[in-house]
Design an enzyme around this catalytic site. Sequence first.
Site, PDB file in Angstrom:
ATOM      1  N   CYS A 295     -41.327  31.975 -11.375  1.00 29.24           N
ATOM      2  CA  CYS A 295     -40.550  33.316 -11.344  1.00 29.24           C
ATOM      3  C   CYS A 295     -39.831  33.390 -12.613  1.00 29.24           C
ATOM      4  O   CYS A 295     -39.885  34.515 -13.145  1.00 29.24           O
ATOM      5  CB  CYS A 295     -39.669  33.301 -10.203  1.00 29.24           C
TER       6      CYS A 295
ATOM      7  N   HIS B 264     -43.815  31.496  -7.514  1.00 31.18           N
ATOM      8  CA  HIS B 264     -43.160  30.539  -6.775  1.00 31.18           C
ATOM      9  C   HIS B 264     -42.131  29.638  -7.804  1.00 31.18           C
ATOM     10  O   HIS B 264     -42.686  29.264  -8.875  1.00 31.18           O
ATOM     11  CB  HIS B 264     -44.020  29.796  -6.115  1.00 31.18           C
ATOM     12  N   SER B 265     -40.947  29.646  -7.119  1.00 32.23           N
ATOM     13  CA  SER B 265     -40.119  28.597  -7.797  1.00 32.23           C
ATOM     14  C   SER B 265     -39.829  28.771  -9.325  1.00 32.23           C
ATOM     15  O   SER B 265     -39.586  29.906  -9.806  1.00 32.23           O
ATOM     16  CB  SER B 265     -40.645  27.285  -7.498  1.00 32.23           C
ATOM     17  N   LEU B 266     -40.253  27.828 -10.005  1.00 30.53           N
ATOM     18  CA  LEU B 266     -39.953  27.875 -11.629  1.00 30.53           C
ATOM     19  C   LEU B 266     -40.801  28.844 -12.195  1.00 30.53           C
ATOM     20  O   LEU B 266     -40.575  29.483 -13.312  1.00 30.53           O
ATOM     21  CB  LEU B 266     -40.168  26.493 -12.318  1.00 30.53           C
TER      22      LEU B 266
END
Length: 531
Positions: free
Chosen positions: A203, A199-201
């Site tokens: 990734c 999720h988010s950063l």
Amino acid sequence: AIHSLKLSRNHVDWHSVDEVYLYSDATTSKIARTVTQKLGFSKASSSGTRLHRGYVEEATLEDKPPQTSHIVFVVHGIGQKMDQGRIIKNTAMMRDTARKVEEKYFSNLATHVEFLPVEWRSKLTLDGDTVDSITPDKVRGLRDMLNSSAMDIMYYTSPLYRDELVKGLQQELNRLYSLFCSRNPEFEEKGGKVSIVSHSLGCVITYDIMTGWNPVRLYEQLLQKEEEELEESWMSYEERRLLEELYITKQRLREIEERLHELKASTISKPPVLKFKVENFFCMGSPLAVFLALRGIRPGTSGSQDHILPRAICNRLLNIFHPTDPVAYRLEPLILKHYSNISPVQIHWYNTANPLPYEHMKPNFLNPSKESTSAPEPESASAAPSPTTSPVLLRRHYGESITNIGKASILGAASIGKGLGGMLFSRFGRSSATPQTMEAGKDGPEGDEKKATTVGTPPLPHSSSGFLEPTVELEHRIDFELREGLVESRYWSAVTSHTAYWSSLDIALFLLTFMYKQDQEETDKSNLDTM
């Protein structure tokens, strides 16, 4: 009673070996027991609860949880310092949601998918409390929230702390995998698979771990480019002679470094970065595309996933996002540029009856009117959209690729009115077929001429804006978009959508569909080989 046991709010009486009763010591219960006993009823029959040893039903050999054939590591993004343990709660929500989906759609399978949280942020030291000590006291709550969330992005872009974040996540992934295999020794023997949901950063960090990307490599490329530019520029004889000596010295230094690395590699076998092969990499609300674009990744000429993530490292890359998530970006236009004018695949609703398989869904064009100066799209792709895929929505303008952000920002103000009109049109026209019919018949005779010329044309158009060859398509789709609700506020969704993935039944069904499908295909293949 032959024996009694006093508890904090209750007591237990043994009248015989198999006749045991639990009584409440609350005032109302005591009064009720006194009254019923004076009326001639026994203490046990009046207010006691009979206790039984063991289970109500006898267990059988089949009463065991299904074998875990697939584990999914769930990696968090920013903000974990602000709310420690949040990823454990989010993973529990995703696990519970997946159980509901499994019971409804995959109850006949003997395998099981397990979701495991990966909490990598709390063990990092980073700068200690240096940032907190330089934070002003005014609006301290807001500043602390930013320090605990958005600061992680600055840490990751810092050359001093980036490696600490990467190693923290890498070590935690390997630790959890080793721990799981030690408690489930048959997992590796029976070919268990591993997927990652980030999720988010998270990734971006997971991607860099899998690919081994390092900013030092980018710096070396920039130095090499500067050397080439210096060679092309005019300079005096003395400058050129010194530059040649410098070039020879650098070349000799590189050769020595390569020989040294070869000697080390021959004596010490370097362990793999991850102890497992990643089968699927699911990105949720991911800014990975922006990071790749800023690293110089540009669209290629082949539709292979290898352009951004080699299949040898990860078998399948899937990018999931909500249409109003301000942090999420598309990945497909980084592989083939003309996919910026093709809508992402719409994720099926959880309760959709007989949904069309994702690999059979045909592409929808975001703005067909832009393609009027070139080869038009086929009738099957635009004139008659499938009921299981979303219609062409004029309100969404994915047509501007990442490289055209500057142009899009200049023209943004001029398109606000048009965007609002499209929003109202699509909001009330999503569930009915009338707007689609109006779209199809809008061009009149010109539309008929376009349809007449679609015979024998390739499935993807060649745009006047510099799109690639129309015959090039992606090997498989990567961008998948959640559907908006009929009464969903877009402004409120922009605030909440980035953290709304965990409890979505649509996403749970999407994840399990891909993982169980791969397991089933491999099982069928092994059965055929055996036959």
